[in-house]
Design an enzyme around this catalytic site. Structure first.
Site, PDB file in Angstrom:
ATOM      1  N   ASP A   9       0.794  -1.242   0.000  1.00  0.00           N
ATOM      2  CA  ASP A   9       0.000   0.000   0.000  1.00  0.00           C
ATOM      3  C   ASP A   9       0.823   1.288   0.000  1.00  0.00           C
ATOM      4  O   ASP A   9       0.594   2.187   0.824  1.00  0.00           O
ATOM      5  CB  ASP A   9      -0.972  -0.005   1.192  1.00  0.00           C
ATOM      6  CG  ASP A   9      -1.975  -1.153   1.141  1.00  0.00           C
ATOM      7  OD1 ASP A   9      -1.896  -1.980   0.208  1.00  0.00           O
ATOM      8  OD2 ASP A   9      -2.832  -1.237   2.034  1.00  0.00           O
ATOM      9  N   LYS A 110      -7.130  -4.805  -3.288  1.00  0.00           N
ATOM     10  CA  LYS A 110      -7.927  -5.367  -2.193  1.00  0.00           C
ATOM     11  C   LYS A 110      -8.859  -4.303  -1.661  1.00  0.00           C
ATOM     12  O   LYS A 110      -8.652  -3.110  -1.899  1.00  0.00           O
ATOM     13  CB  LYS A 110      -7.002  -5.868  -1.074  1.00  0.00           C
ATOM     14  CG  LYS A 110      -6.156  -4.755  -0.462  1.00  0.00           C
ATOM     15  CD  LYS A 110      -5.104  -5.293   0.476  1.00  0.00           C
ATOM     16  CE  LYS A 110      -4.230  -4.184   1.035  1.00  0.00           C
ATOM     17  NZ  LYS A 110      -4.942  -3.230   1.886  1.00  0.00           N
ATOM     18  N   CYS A 155      -2.055  -2.976   7.501  1.00  0.00           N
ATOM     19  CA  CYS A 155      -1.909  -3.824   6.315  1.00  0.00           C
ATOM     20  C   CYS A 155      -0.592  -4.588   6.272  1.00  0.00           C
ATOM     21  O   CYS A 155      -0.553  -5.727   5.800  1.00  0.00           O
ATOM     22  CB  CYS A 155      -2.156  -3.000   5.059  1.00  0.00           C
ATOM     23  SG  CYS A 155      -3.897  -2.484   4.973  1.00  0.00           S
TER      24      CYS A 155
HETATM   25  C1  VGL Z   1      -4.757   0.501   5.725  1.00  0.00           C
HETATM   26  C2  VGL Z   1      -6.348   1.252   7.175  1.00  0.00           C
HETATM   27  C3  VGL Z   1      -7.314   1.173   6.195  1.00  0.00           C
HETATM   28  C4  VGL Z   1      -3.316   0.137   5.488  1.00  0.00           C
HETATM   29  C5  VGL Z   1      -5.700   0.404   4.726  1.00  0.00           C
HETATM   30  O1  VGL Z   1      -2.865   0.140   4.319  1.00  0.00           O
HETATM   31  O2  VGL Z   1      -2.622  -0.154   6.480  1.00  0.00           O
HETATM   32  N1  VGL Z   1      -5.080   0.911   6.945  1.00  0.00           N
HETATM   33  N2  VGL Z   1      -6.975   0.742   4.975  1.00  0.00           N
END
Ligand code: VGL
Ligand code: ZN
Length: 211
Positions: A9, A110, A155
């Protein structure tokens, strides 16, 4: 043992100025680019996850009538209510502009199902659906993963725990991770939890030198 690099991410919304900014999130991009270069030299695959939500995602506080940063329940699972972030096709969901995208072999998205959150790059939070990541890696004989990215306490942590549960030898490049830290020690606790489950916490330098 065949190894792949898994980047979690590395998107604008998790970097300073983004909707769910992680402190110093942008500082891991240079680490990622160095790790990518190491893999390119060795012929090792590089894959990335991308948080990719519909605007109506129910983890967004505004869609569930909740306050961002507080804890509730979604679909029978504990849920932190998040600000709107990583909405499909919006600039916040794009990878950081400095990330060496041409060094990434495959991207796994995702979080598309509006009714369940999906922290891990492998499964949704209820382990009800699976991404293509595990079969992609297994199809290439990958048995070992090196992981880094955002955010340490969500994540990255859930991806690493799933990787270990799926049987991958798993290392985490610690300086390539930054956390949300709703509570001060969340990232530290996340690193400890990953280590307790068998993850190796390593430095970029160790990875570069061949460990
Ligand atoms: C994430 C919170 C919500 C992350 C993704 O990438 O850690 N955290 N969505
Ligand atoms: Zn998300």
């Amino acid at each position: 043992m065949s190894t792949a690099l898994l980047l979690i991410d590395l998107q604008n919304d998790f970097c300073p100025g983004g909707a769910l900014a992680v402190a110093e999130g942008d500082q891991v991009i240079a680490v990622a680019n160095q790790a990518i270069a190491v893999c390119r030299r060795r012929g090792w695959p590089v894959v990335a996850s991308q948080d990719w939500h519909p605007a109506a995602h129910r983890s967004f506080a505004v869609n569930s009538g909740q306050t961002p940063g507080t804890l509730g329940e979604l679909n029978g699972l504990p849920q932190v209510w998040w600000p709107v972030h990583c909405v499909q096709d919006q600039p916040g969901a794009a990878f950081h502009p400095d990330l060496a995208l041409d060094g990434i072999d495959e991207v796994f998205r995702k979080g598309q199902n509006p009714d369940i959150d999906s922290y891990s790059a492998f499964f949704d939070n209820g382990r009800r659906t699976e991404t293509e990541l595990d079969s992609w890696l297994k199809g290439r004989g990958i048995t070992s993963l090196v992981v880094m990215g955002l955010a340490t306490d969500y994540c990255v942590k859930y991806s690493v725990l799933d990787a270990l549960a799926l049987g991958y030898t798993t290392s985490v490049i610690t300086e390539g991770c930054r956390g949300v830290n709703l509570q001060d020690d969340d990232s530290l606790a996340a690193f400890e939890e990953m280590q307790q489950h068998g993850a190796h916490l390593i430095a970029l330098k160790t990875f570069e030198m061949g460990a």
